[in-house]
Enzyme design. Structure first.
Site, short mmCIF file in Angstrom:
data_model
loop_
_atom_site.label_atom_id
_atom_site.label_comp_id
_atom_site.label_asym_id
_atom_site.label_seq_id
_atom_site.Cartn_x
_atom_site.Cartn_y
_atom_site.Cartn_z
N THR A 119 60.21 35.13 -15.04
CA THR A 119 61.40 34.52 -15.63
C THR A 119 62.62 35.18 -15.01
O THR A 119 62.63 36.41 -14.85
CB THR A 119 61.47 34.69 -17.16
N ASP A 121 65.23 35.82 -16.35
CA ASP A 121 65.94 36.63 -17.36
C ASP A 121 65.53 38.11 -17.36
O ASP A 121 66.24 38.94 -17.91
CB ASP A 121 65.71 36.06 -18.77
N MET A 163 73.35 33.04 -15.99
CA MET A 163 72.26 32.79 -16.93
C MET A 163 71.69 34.09 -17.48
O MET A 163 72.13 35.18 -17.11
CB MET A 163 71.16 32.00 -16.23
N ASP A 207 96.90 40.45 -7.28
CA ASP A 207 95.44 40.49 -7.12
C ASP A 207 94.79 39.63 -8.22
O ASP A 207 95.48 39.14 -9.13
CB ASP A 207 94.98 41.96 -7.21
O1 F6P Z 1 64.73 31.35 -19.26
C1 F6P Z 1 65.31 31.04 -18.04
C2 F6P Z 1 66.59 30.29 -18.23
O2 F6P Z 1 67.12 29.92 -16.99
C3 F6P Z 1 67.66 31.03 -19.05
O3 F6P Z 1 68.38 31.96 -18.29
C4 F6P Z 1 68.49 29.89 -19.57
O4 F6P Z 1 69.14 30.24 -20.76
C5 F6P Z 1 67.47 28.83 -19.82
O5 F6P Z 1 66.37 29.12 -18.96
C6 F6P Z 1 67.91 27.42 -19.58
O6 F6P Z 1 66.86 26.61 -19.91
P1 F6P Z 1 66.76 25.07 -19.57
O7 F6P Z 1 66.72 24.93 -18.09
O8 F6P Z 1 65.50 24.62 -20.24
O9 F6P Z 1 67.98 24.48 -20.17
#
Ligand code: F6P
Length: 292
Positions: A119, A121, A163, A207
């Site tokens: 993942t 995340d 994300m 800046d």
């Molecule tokens: O879990 C991976 C992820 O990309 C997260 O970072 C994000 O919150 C979520 O999936 C988005 O999910 P989806 O593509 O189902 O909207």
């Protein structure tokens, strides 16, 4: 030996490398559940040789598809998935912490599962790394580096939303790499007065401030709106990095680590060690632990 593999949750760059590496070792013994637990429940299970191809092994995305399957928590659907999983000697599950729970539940009901963190995340407990993280960070950095020259030229500042769901690993890593002027990684760090000061200090020096924001706190557009009101000028712009973080071309490190996870999976299958999670320590070495 009949080996089933499935990907669950958001896709992660590097998943294809893992699946290809597993296929290369076990060839016709390997099968996949289409689109994760959803395919497992529906019995959409096919030989891997029908779908994997050398040309996509280093590409982002996942050829066997992935999905979120909240209904897998319901007994009726879980039982359907369990019956299909039991037809295999081992079920390899790639995903984040939600998918890990599914892998654990199957194991507790008699299925030989192996869980692999995959993942963007990087939110799998006890693992320093999950497949997809490096590429997601790289894409965050790329977006910021390709936007800031324009922000600077127009004397603006910018909020970049990255994300990470509820986890701040991507946000922190990206912010560190681009030397961000401010990081909003949780509700506590959303301090409008402080952010306004950072922007003003930059502005007087001609800046621009670069602010990295984790998603799911407050929408960046709303944060910018409030800051612009406080500043009395429309100088705070926003950029949502979004799914380019999932679709980005896997980095060399990503491919290497995905291969490491696959190598360890092969070893566990061959030595018949099941009911485990393959994790990574700080030295990029795989370690094997039981479900918690
Ligand atoms: O879990 C991976 C992820 O990309 C997260 O970072 C994000 O919150 C979520 O999936 C988005 O999910 P989806 O593509 O189902 O909207």
């Amino acid at each position: 030996m009949k080996i089933l593999v499935l990907c669950s949750g958001g896709d992660a760059p590097g998943m294809n490398k893992f699946v290809w590496s597993l296929y290369k070792k076990f060839k016709k013994e390997t099968f996949y559940a289409y689109s994760g637990f959803s395919g497992l429940v529906k019995g959409q299970i096919f030989p891997l040789r029908n779908i994997v191809e050398r040309k996509s092994k280093n590409c982002a995305g996942i050829v066997i598809k992935s999905s979120r399957c909240p209904e897998f928590k319901e007994e009726k659907f879980f039982k359907l998935g369990l019956a299909n999983a039991k037809k295999f000697d081992v079920v390899v599950i790639l995903g984040g912490n939600g998918s890990e729970k599914g892998a654990k539940a199957l194991f507790e009901n008699g299925v030989n599962t192996i869980f692999v963190p995959a993942t963007i995340d990087n939110d799998v407990e006890e693992s320093s790394y999950s497949i997809g993280f490096d590429t997601a960070v790289k894409e965050g950095i790329y977006a910021i580096k390709n936007t800031m020259p324009s922000i600077y030229s127009m004397n603006n500042s910018c909020l970049f939303e990255v994300m990470g769901r509820k986890h701040d690993a991507i946000c922190q890593e990206v912010a560190k790499a681009v030397q961000a002027d401010y990081v909003i990684c949780n509700k506590e760090s959303l301090d409008y007065e402080k952010i306004k000061d950072v922007i003003l200090k930059k502005l007087v020096r001609s800046d621009s401030a670069c602010v990295v924001v984790r998603e799911n706190i407050v929408e960046v557009e709303k944060i910018a709106e409030k800051l612009n009101l406080m500043l009395g000028a429309d100088i705070v712009k926003t950029q949502v990095v979004g799914r380019t973080q999932r679709g980005g071309e896997p980095t060399a490190r990503e491919l290497k680590l995905a291969k490491c996870f696959a190598k360890e999976t092969v070893r566990l299958i061959k030595t018949k060690v099941f009911g485990v999670r393959i994790l990574m320590n700080d030295k990029d070495e795989t370690i094997v632990k039981e479900f918690i």
